[in-house]
Write an enzyme that holds these catalytic residues in place. Structure first.
Site, short mmCIF file in Angstrom:
data_model
loop_
_atom_site.label_atom_id
_atom_site.label_comp_id
_atom_site.label_asym_id
_atom_site.label_seq_id
_atom_site.Cartn_x
_atom_site.Cartn_y
_atom_site.Cartn_z
CG LEU A 236 1.88 19.25 -30.35
CD1 LEU A 236 1.55 19.99 -31.65
CD2 LEU A 236 0.66 19.21 -29.44
CG ASP A 237 0.80 12.37 -28.52
OD1 ASP A 237 1.67 12.56 -27.66
OD2 ASP A 237 -0.41 12.17 -28.27
CE LYS A 238 5.90 8.62 -36.55
NZ LYS A 238 6.58 7.35 -36.67
CG HIS B 140 0.11 9.95 -24.71
ND1 HIS B 140 0.74 10.63 -25.73
CD2 HIS B 140 0.71 8.73 -24.67
CE1 HIS B 140 1.67 9.86 -26.27
NE2 HIS B 140 1.68 8.71 -25.64
NE ARG C 285 -2.90 11.24 -29.16
CZ ARG C 285 -3.29 11.38 -30.43
NH1 ARG C 285 -4.26 10.62 -30.89
NH2 ARG C 285 -2.70 12.26 -31.23
#
Ligand code: URA
Length: 239
Positions: A107-109, A191, A194
């Site tokens: 998972l992204d930051k 990503h 997004r």
């Protein structure tokens, strides 16, 4: 069966020499009885953590181990990325475990939610392999109002992301509000969520994963909390 010194060293309690010293200092007990031989052969039963103690504390769970975490914002999933990592939320000793723990996907930051962490390579592969079509569900907050056309665009399996050569698999979008939606995808491209919304001219302002397969993020697991995933919960991932 495993040799006691190797078991403890692989769980991060120290080098073989250091764990032999722990044993010599009568710090390791099984069923309340001190183990005197660092070379003793131990049966790796599922209840071992409740039967063995090291310096008076229950033994860490042996491999294979899978954890469920509520990933908070502002931590990263990779050892290589700068910043605080999800591994720093686990006991320090676990960083020395062999086999090592890794996140199942990333998972992204700036994404929160359900994250699985495991030392079981086969299990990891089953969850991320596109062949198994494990669904991942995200709650998405958007910068601009949805116009409804995104539902079909994401569902038709023809959407192409920037600089990619194969279209995305069909994804399910449920519109929950003007700028709020739930998106279920079966792939895990870089990503992906997004970039999907960028492809339809929108921008994700908040992203939270709340489900993998039929396994939901438990309500009692707050941001930063984690626990061992039970075999029943593991099964829900593929339900
Ligand atoms: N898609 C993204 O864009 N980010 C995540 O963290 C997960 C899925």
């Amino acid at each position: 069966m495993a040799r006691l010194d190797r078991l403890l060293a692989n769980l991060g309690y120290g080098s073989r020499r250091e764990v032999s010293a722990l044993v010599a200092h009568r710090q390791v007990e099984l069923d309340g009885v001190v183990i005197k031989d660092a070379g003793a052969r131990i049966a790796l039963t599922p209840d071992l953590s409740s039967r063995m103690t090291v310096t008076g504390r229950p033994l860490d769970p042996p491999a294979p181990l899978t954890l469920i975490m509520h990933k908070p914002l502002d931590v990263v999933c990779s050892h290589k990325e700068a910043g605080r990592s999800v591994y720093e939320l686990l006991p320090m000793r676990w960083r020395a475990r062999m086999p090592s723990l890794s996140t199942i996907g990333r998972l992204d930051k700036d994404t929160s939610g359900l994250l699985l962490i495991t030392d079981d390579g086969e299990f990891l592969h089953r969850v991320i392999s596109p062949r198994h079509h494990v669904a991942k569900r995200y709650v998405v907050t958007l910068d601009r109002p949805l116009d409804g056309t995104e539902v079909d665009t994401f569902a038709d399996g023809a959407l192409m992301l920037d600089s990619e050569t194969t279209p995305l698999a069909p994804a399910t979008l449920e519109i929950l509000g003007e700028r709020l939606a739930r998106l279920t995808i079966t792939e895990g491209r870089y990503h992906q969520v997004r970039r999907m919304f960028a492809a339809v001219g929108n921008h994700v302002t908040a992203l939270h994963r709340d489900r993998i397969g039929a396994l939901g993020l438990p309500d009692d697991l707050g941001p930063g909390d984690w626990r061992v995933l039970s075999p029943v919960e593991q099964g829900r991932i593929f339900a």
